[in-house]
Design a protein around this motif. Structure first.
Motif, PDB file in Angstrom:
ATOM      1  N   GLY A 142      34.762 -22.709 -21.108  1.00 30.42           N
ATOM      2  CA  GLY A 142      36.035 -23.064 -20.793  1.00 30.42           C
ATOM      3  C   GLY A 142      36.501 -22.885 -19.347  1.00 30.42           C
ATOM      4  O   GLY A 142      36.902 -23.676 -18.729  1.00 30.42           O
ATOM      5  N   THR A 143      37.211 -22.625 -18.837  1.00 30.41           N
ATOM      6  CA  THR A 143      37.845 -22.035 -17.615  1.00 30.41           C
ATOM      7  C   THR A 143      36.815 -22.180 -16.945  1.00 30.41           C
ATOM      8  O   THR A 143      36.693 -23.224 -15.719  1.00 30.41           O
ATOM      9  N   VAL A 148      31.308  -7.500 -22.001  1.00 27.68           N
ATOM     10  CA  VAL A 148      31.631  -9.143 -21.122  1.00 27.68           C
ATOM     11  C   VAL A 148      31.458  -9.524 -22.188  1.00 27.68           C
ATOM     12  O   VAL A 148      31.178 -10.083 -23.051  1.00 27.68           O
ATOM     13  N   TRP A 195      31.096  -9.940  -7.867  1.00 29.55           N
ATOM     14  CA  TRP A 195      31.000  -8.348  -8.367  1.00 29.55           C
ATOM     15  C   TRP A 195      31.660  -7.878  -8.014  1.00 29.55           C
ATOM     16  O   TRP A 195      32.493  -7.712  -6.781  1.00 29.55           O
ATOM     17  N   TRP A 215      38.330 -11.563 -12.172  1.00 34.42           N
ATOM     18  CA  TRP A 215      36.578 -11.719 -11.947  1.00 34.42           C
ATOM     19  C   TRP A 215      36.890 -12.954 -10.886  1.00 34.42           C
ATOM     20  O   TRP A 215      36.169 -12.930 -10.120  1.00 34.42           O
ATOM     21  N   THR A 253      37.034 -10.796 -19.675  1.00 27.24           N
ATOM     22  CA  THR A 253      36.199 -11.306 -18.533  1.00 27.24           C
ATOM     23  C   THR A 253      35.974 -10.555 -17.922  1.00 27.24           C
ATOM     24  O   THR A 253      36.012  -8.995 -18.079  1.00 27.24           O
ATOM     25  N   ALA A 254      34.532 -10.405 -16.988  1.00 26.86           N
ATOM     26  CA  ALA A 254      34.220  -9.328 -15.697  1.00 26.86           C
ATOM     27  C   ALA A 254      33.886 -10.537 -15.083  1.00 26.86           C
ATOM     28  O   ALA A 254      32.447 -11.374 -14.563  1.00 26.86           O
ATOM     29  N   ALA A 277      31.315 -12.765 -22.005  1.00 26.96           N
ATOM     30  CA  ALA A 277      30.459 -14.079 -22.507  1.00 26.96           C
ATOM     31  C   ALA A 277      29.270 -13.592 -23.515  1.00 26.96           C
ATOM     32  O   ALA A 277      28.291 -14.026 -24.723  1.00 26.96           O
ATOM     33  N   CYS A 321      29.511 -19.881 -18.892  1.00 28.57           N
ATOM     34  CA  CYS A 321      29.150 -18.539 -18.136  1.00 28.57           C
ATOM     35  C   CYS A 321      27.440 -18.675 -19.762  1.00 28.57           C
ATOM     36  O   CYS A 321      27.202 -19.335 -20.367  1.00 28.57           O
TER      37      CYS A 321
HETATM   38  O1  LIG Z   1      31.235 -13.980 -15.577  1.00 33.85           O
HETATM   39  C1  LIG Z   1      31.957 -13.928 -16.049  1.00 33.85           C
HETATM   40  C2  LIG Z   1      31.131 -13.227 -17.430  1.00 33.85           C
HETATM   41  O2  LIG Z   1      30.417 -12.093 -16.504  1.00 33.85           O
HETATM   42  C3  LIG Z   1      33.881 -14.146 -16.774  1.00 33.85           C
HETATM   43  O3  LIG Z   1      34.426 -13.144 -17.122  1.00 33.85           O
HETATM   44  C4  LIG Z   1      34.095 -15.398 -16.623  1.00 33.85           C
HETATM   45  O4  LIG Z   1      33.560 -16.728 -15.963  1.00 33.85           O
HETATM   46  C5  LIG Z   1      35.615 -16.139 -17.719  1.00 33.85           C
HETATM   47  O5  LIG Z   1      35.677 -16.737 -18.564  1.00 33.85           O
HETATM   48  P1  LIG Z   1      36.776 -17.186 -18.786  1.00 33.85           P
HETATM   49  O6  LIG Z   1      35.617 -18.520 -17.993  1.00 33.85           O
HETATM   50  O7  LIG Z   1      35.973 -17.805 -20.047  1.00 33.85           O
HETATM   51  O8  LIG Z   1      38.007 -17.074 -18.243  1.00 33.85           O
END
Ligand SMILES: O=C(CO)[C@H](O)[C@H](O)COP(=O)(O)O
Ligand SMILES: Nc1ncnc2c1ncn2[C@@H]1O[C@H](COP(=O)(O)OP(=O)(O)O)[C@@H](O)[C@H]1O
Length: 556
Positions: free
Chosen positions: A292-293, A270, A158, A123, A92-93, A272, A296
């Motif tokens: 998911g959670t 990343v 960010w 993130w 994740t980022a 996504a 992206c």
């Molecule tokens: O901003 C992101 C990528 O650019 C994050 O990694 C993402 O939103 C988090 O991912 P997930 O919902 O799969 O945990």
């Protein structure tokens, strides 16, 4: 002789390893490890309370993922470590952490275990919004040309707002750290013993540009004189392109994981962006939503277009030779989880259990008995702020139209629809600003699990939706980049395009829009748009005023 690569995917709550055949993309073995510390958004392990909008993680959990899951997939598959030609990592980022020059996380140091700013900022750590606001004002006032690349607003998710928050709120942590690094790059460092930075995290999350580098010293000094040299002092050295090899597995990591010493490891990526080749996308105009959670939205285009409210665009940011665009929704599945955890009475859980169903599936089955518009509900999908196109984490959720007869499954459906309206906004925003969205693909846990959600999305966005052939898109994507880092000479690939064509895959199913439903949803979307603009673009800032009152009361 078959060759294999391993993708290691670090999500919000767990990390997984996936062992893949590099010729076919066949998934041979997988292992998942849930982070014991989960997301720390209320307190540290010591019990120390955290501030409003904090979201931290513990780097110990990431090391445990490495040690437990890699050995598990090697064991389960029975594959010889000598036939594992590469490893890729995605995370994740922007999930960032302060570390010492040897890579030791500051939160591991005795004097810092009780200091929230010494931990990983996940993130969705939104507590640096005041910094993001000041950064955006300063950049706009100075006419910084890079701002347009980021939809005219840098998000508090960010890197720069996060490191600035450490500087002001915990200067002792800022002083102690030798570098501030994305967890993706830190893990690669742990595996290879070499500090590298990847162009995807740097480009999308740290305002770095292939030709122009980071923003100027003057800009950083205008934020805070102590930040003038932040790039040299805290952000490390050379930034490597995606697919390049960061180094080989160290003897120490080989002993812990069972991998062969020297196995090539790709630079970080990343979660996504790494999914794009995993669904076989190899060109522009094809949007991939990783659902998911959060969600992206990743899309490629031949040209650079300034699109307001997106996360950003980066040359070669997804695959080489094309401009990669990212937009997103900070909260998607988290809405459904919130509803399940807070608004569903015990008898629903009992009924779900009696039917042998997961509670999400049970609620969806009940909700699918309704027609679009039948519940009279309309929601705004901002339970965790709005990432695109408003870029405002101070916006909050809302549901309109509730009566004494409103039922949990109706609220569940309204939240699903709200997230689909949010996606339609993002698509329209790209199209209105010169970036075509010709096709729509979905990956991630929700695309995998829920035909109900995907059909609603197809009806609302009015586009056919193709579904990832892998339940673990990011891990497969990471394995693809592992095969590219290994290169053709070792049995892998020299180009991610070749690897995508061979290893990427789709399910044999496409969700097609239902015209009857789509017509009703057009009307509901028009109402959503009115509320979206009213609450989100200054018509009524009640959500922000409520948040200020909340902060005042909590801080008192
Ligand atoms: O901003 C992101 C990528 O650019 C994050 O990694 C993402 O939103 C988090 O991912 P997930 O919902 O799969 O945990
Ligand atoms: N059957 C389901 N339908 C829709 N959403 C679901 C279902 N089961 C779980 N979810 C949601 O999916 C999200 C997790 O998605 P997943 O892709 O597994 O994780 P992550 O995004 O963290 O990598 C959770 O927010 C949960 O509420």
């Amino acid at each position: 002789m078959a060759k294999y690569s391993i993708g290691i995917d670090f999500g919000t709550l767990s990390g997984r390893a996936l062992l893949v055949d590099v010729r076919t993309g066949e998934e041979i073995a997988t292992s998942v490890y849930d982070y014991p510390h989960k997301v720390m958004d209320e307190m540290l392990p010591s019990g120390k309370r955290l501030g409003v909008d904090f979201a931290l993680e513990h780097p110990r959990d990431y090391l445990d993922v490495i040690e437990k899951t890699i050995s598990a997939v090697i064991r389960e598959s029975g594959v010889s470590p000598d036939d594992i030609i590469g490893v890729g990592v995605d995370f994740t980022a922007c999930t960032v952490m302060p570390v010492k020059a040897d890579g030791t996380p500051v939160c591991f140091l005795p004097g810092f275990r009780d200091n929230p700013h010494a931990y990983v900022k996940l993130w969705k750590h939104h507590a640096a919004q005041d910094k993001a606001n000041k950064l955006n004002e300063t950049a706009a006032a100075r006419g910084e040309k890079w701002l347009a690349r980021y939809g005219n607003k840098i998000s508090s998710e960010w890197l720069v707002p996060k490191i600035w928050q450490i500087l002001t709120d915990a200067p002792e942590v800022y002083e102690e750290m030798d570098c501030f690094i994305e967890a993706a790059d830190w893990i690669v460092w742990q595996l290879t013993g070499k500090e590298t930075r990847n162009s995807c995290c740097a480009g999308y999350k740290a305002i770095w540009h292939k030709q122009d580098g980071y923003p100027s010293k003057e800009f950083f000094a205008a934020l805070d004189p102590r930040l003038e040299n932040v790039v040299e002092e805290k952000l490390g050295g050379e930034i490597l392109p995606l697919g390049s090899c960061a180094g080989g597995i160290t003897p120490e990591m080989a002993a812990k994981t069972g991998l062969a010493v020297g196995t090539p490891v790709a630079v970080g990526n990343v979660d996504a962006h790494v999914c794009v080749p995993a669904v076989g996308i190899d060109g522009p105009g094809k949007m991939l939503a990783i659902m998911g959670t959060s969600t992206c939205h990743i899309l490629m285009c031949e040209k650079e277009c300034s699109v307001p409210g997106i996360c950003g665009y980066v040359e070669d940011g997804v695959m080489p030779g094309l401009v990669g665009y990212e937009a997103g929704q900070s909260c998607v599945g988290d809405h459904f989880a919130w509803l399940v955890n807070n608004c569903v009475p015990p008898r629903y859980f009992e009924e779900a259990k009696a039917h042998g169903m997961d509670i999400h599936v049970y609620l969806q089955e009940k909700a699918s008995e309704q027609k679009p518009g039948e519940s009279g509900l309309l929601a705004l999908d901002w339970w965790n702020g709005n990432r695109s196109v408003l870029v405002d984490v101070d916006l909050t959720g809302m549901m309109l139209g509730m009566t004494l007869t409103t039922r949990p499954e109706e609220m569940y459906r309204a939240l699903v629809e709200a997230t689909a309206y949010g996606t339609r906004k993002i698509i329209e925003n790209f199209e209105e600003n010169g970036v075509p969205v010709d096709e729509f693909y979905a990956s991630g846990g929700i695309a995998e699990k829920s035909a109900f959600v995907m059909q609603i999305y197809a009806d609302i966005i009015r586009k056919p939706i193709k579904i990832s052939g892998s339940a673990q898109g990011p891990a497969l994507g990471a394995a693809i980049f592992g095969a590219v880092a290994a290169g053709k000479k070792n049995g892998g690939y020299d180009s991610v395009y070749d690897a995508a064509r061979m290893m990427g895959k789709l399910k044999n199913i496409t969700y097609l829009p239902n015209e009857e439903n789509a017509k009703v949803y057009d009307k509901l979307y028009a109402e959503y748009s009115t509320l979206h603009d009213y609450f989100g673009t200054g018509g009524n800032d009640v959500m922000k005023r409520l948040k200020e009152i909340k902060k005042g009361v909590q801080n008192a």
